[in-house]
Design an enzyme around this catalytic site. Structure first.
Site, PDB file in Angstrom:
ATOM      1  N   SER A 126       0.861  -1.199   0.000  1.00  0.00           N
ATOM      2  CA  SER A 126       0.000   0.000   0.000  1.00  0.00           C
ATOM      3  C   SER A 126       0.891   1.240   0.000  1.00  0.00           C
ATOM      4  CB  SER A 126      -0.846  -0.002   1.279  1.00  0.00           C
ATOM      5  OG  SER A 126      -1.501   1.244   1.458  1.00  0.00           O
ATOM      6  N   TYR A 138      -1.945  -0.464  11.056  1.00  0.00           N
ATOM      7  CA  TYR A 138      -2.084  -0.875   9.648  1.00  0.00           C
ATOM      8  C   TYR A 138      -0.801  -0.612   8.870  1.00  0.00           C
ATOM      9  CZ  TYR A 138      -3.977  -1.057   4.881  1.00  0.00           C
ATOM     10  OH  TYR A 138      -4.199  -1.351   3.558  1.00  0.00           O
TER      11      TYR A 138
HETATM   12  N1  LIG Z   1      -8.867  -0.221  -0.521  1.00  0.00           N
HETATM   13  C1  LIG Z   1      -7.766   0.512  -0.544  1.00  0.00           C
HETATM   14  O1  LIG Z   1      -7.827   1.749  -0.655  1.00  0.00           O
HETATM   15  C2  LIG Z   1      -6.421  -0.150  -0.421  1.00  0.00           C
HETATM   16  C3  LIG Z   1      -5.279   0.659  -0.618  1.00  0.00           C
HETATM   17  C4  LIG Z   1      -4.025   0.079  -0.521  1.00  0.00           C
HETATM   18  C5  LIG Z   1      -3.897  -1.280  -0.260  1.00  0.00           C
HETATM   19  N2  LIG Z   1      -5.021  -2.041  -0.080  1.00  0.00           N
HETATM   20  C6  LIG Z   1      -4.813  -3.467   0.213  1.00  0.00           C
HETATM   21  O2  LIG Z   1      -5.499  -4.224  -0.775  1.00  0.00           O
HETATM   22  C7  LIG Z   1      -5.958  -5.449  -0.195  1.00  0.00           C
HETATM   23  C8  LIG Z   1      -7.450  -5.597  -0.434  1.00  0.00           C
HETATM   24  O3  LIG Z   1      -8.106  -4.497   0.144  1.00  0.00           O
HETATM   25  P1  LIG Z   1      -9.645  -4.198  -0.140  1.00  0.00           P
HETATM   26  O4  LIG Z   1      -9.860  -2.761   0.157  1.00  0.00           O
HETATM   27  O5  LIG Z   1     -10.028  -4.762  -1.461  1.00  0.00           O
HETATM   28  O6  LIG Z   1     -10.314  -5.055   1.047  1.00  0.00           O
HETATM   29  P2  LIG Z   1     -11.842  -5.503   1.262  1.00  0.00           P
HETATM   30  O7  LIG Z   1     -12.105  -5.361   2.714  1.00  0.00           O
HETATM   31  O8  LIG Z   1     -12.758  -4.840   0.280  1.00  0.00           O
HETATM   32  O9  LIG Z   1     -11.774  -7.044   0.884  1.00  0.00           O
HETATM   33  C9  LIG Z   1     -10.959  -7.886   1.637  1.00  0.00           C
HETATM   34  C10 LIG Z   1     -11.495  -9.291   1.542  1.00  0.00           C
HETATM   35  O10 LIG Z   1     -10.645 -10.106   2.370  1.00  0.00           O
HETATM   36  C11 LIG Z   1     -11.460 -10.911   3.184  1.00  0.00           C
HETATM   37  N3  LIG Z   1     -10.740 -11.244   4.398  1.00  0.00           N
HETATM   38  C12 LIG Z   1     -10.488 -10.449   5.466  1.00  0.00           C
HETATM   39  N4  LIG Z   1      -9.843 -11.123   6.407  1.00  0.00           N
HETATM   40  C13 LIG Z   1      -9.666 -12.376   5.935  1.00  0.00           C
HETATM   41  C14 LIG Z   1      -9.073 -13.545   6.461  1.00  0.00           C
HETATM   42  N5  LIG Z   1      -8.567 -13.571   7.704  1.00  0.00           N
HETATM   43  N6  LIG Z   1      -9.035 -14.655   5.692  1.00  0.00           N
HETATM   44  C15 LIG Z   1      -9.575 -14.647   4.446  1.00  0.00           C
HETATM   45  N7  LIG Z   1     -10.178 -13.584   3.924  1.00  0.00           N
HETATM   46  C16 LIG Z   1     -10.220 -12.454   4.657  1.00  0.00           C
HETATM   47  C17 LIG Z   1     -12.717 -10.110   3.434  1.00  0.00           C
HETATM   48  O11 LIG Z   1     -13.797 -10.946   3.803  1.00  0.00           O
HETATM   49  C18 LIG Z   1     -12.915  -9.428   2.082  1.00  0.00           C
HETATM   50  O12 LIG Z   1     -13.673 -10.228   1.211  1.00  0.00           O
HETATM   51  C19 LIG Z   1      -5.565  -5.392   1.273  1.00  0.00           C
HETATM   52  O13 LIG Z   1      -4.347  -6.092   1.446  1.00  0.00           O
HETATM   53  C20 LIG Z   1      -5.376  -3.911   1.530  1.00  0.00           C
HETATM   54  O14 LIG Z   1      -4.475  -3.695   2.587  1.00  0.00           O
HETATM   55  C21 LIG Z   1      -6.281  -1.505  -0.152  1.00  0.00           C
END
Ligand SMILES: NC(=O)c1ccc[n+]([C@@H]2O[C@H](COP(=O)([O-])OP(=O)(O)OC[C@H]3O[C@@H](n4cnc5c(N)ncnc54)[C@H](O)[C@@H]3O)[C@@H](O)[C@H]2O)c1
Length: 256
Positions: A141, A154
């Protein structure tokens, strides 16, 4: 449309957001996709949507915060496909805390965001070795490289992902396994929808707000598919000489 033809890919947290977009794109590119997700309803729904469009997907209920669950997931992949080519360590939890975080909160986020991806690699790498190599893509990220208010927990986990990526790349190079990470800026997923709405911003206002879309050079928030494409690149043979890298996919957020 067949950049991942004959490939088997595991995407953790494939039930929503960036993980879902990645599963869908990988399936469009010919991969057999394993949705390793802890939420049954969304995992099943993504698998059904992919299958309906003619793709191949298997939902395997998985909690990446639980070692035995990860072991069962890897065993299910071996039973179904006999090998694995791609692992996308995408699942994460958003425990957004400063130094007031409790030990329990620290343990939860470290278990899922740091220990989980490492254990997924531990149990998936033997399946990659069987096929002569593979590619691991970890979700880092902008939070891996910058400070953000009240996000000690985080950001520590995302900085760890960037470091773990380099170390894994070193350890796994002899197995012909490349390991890279992508570092998104702000993306329209459920956490961002919740936080912007709590800040009283509708979608259009959030895109323009200096703390949200406006913080990127491109002056907007990304769609999940805009992160899935760079993940696809790193996962595919097109990135055959790329390992140990942190690819910024942040609309220029960290370029300023
Ligand atoms: N959304 C953003 O702005 C953003 C920015 C930078 C990085 N990220 C990274 O991208 C990745 C995805 O983020 P997102 O925003 O799509 O998340 P999200 O919350 O929309 O989706 C995450 C998914 O992971 C699942 N999950 C959570 N804990 C779990 C576990 N213990 N075992 C299995 N599944 C699990 C959830 O049920 C969900 O379906 C993450 O690693 C996040 O740190 C997101």
């Amino acid at each position: 449309m067949d950049r991942l033809k004959n490939k088997v890919a595991v995407v953790t947290g494939g039930g929503a957001g960036i993980g879902r977009a990645t599963c869908e794109l990988f399936a469009e590119e010919g991969a057999r996709v394993v949705i390793a997700e802890r939420d049954e309803a969304s995992g099943r729904e993504v698998a059904a949507a992919i299958t309906q469009r003619g793709g191949q997907a298997l939902f395997v209920p998985t909690d990446v915060g639980d070692e035995s669950s990860i072991q069962r997931m890897a065993a299910a992949v071996e039973d179904a496909f006999g090998k694995l080519d791609i692992l996308v360590n995408n699942a994460a939890v958003f425990v957004l805390k400063g130094i007031d975080a409790t030990v329990q909160e620290w343990r939860e986020i470290l278990d899922v965001n740091v220990v989980g991806p490492s254990l997924c690699a531990k149990y998936c790498v033997p399946l990659m070795r069987k096929g002569g190599g593979g590619s691991i893509v970890n979700l880092a990220s902008i939070s891996s490289v910058i400070a953000q208010k009240e996000m000690v927990t985080y950001n520590a986990t995302k900085a760890a992902i960037a470091s773990m990526t380099r170390c894994m790349a070193m350890d796994l190079a002899p197995d012909n396994i490349r390991v890279n990470s992508v570092a998104p800026g702000v993306v329209w997923t459920q956490i961002v929808e919740r936080l912007t709405s709590e800040a009283g911003l509708d979608r259009k206002a959030a895109e323009a707000d200096p703390a949200w879309g406006g913080a990127h050079l491109l002056k907007r928030i990304a769609e999940p598919r805009e992160i899935a494409y760079p993940i696809l690149f790193l996962a595919s043979e097109e990135a055959s000489f790329v390992t140990g890298s942190l690819l910024m996919v942040d609309g220029g957020y960290t370029a300023q």
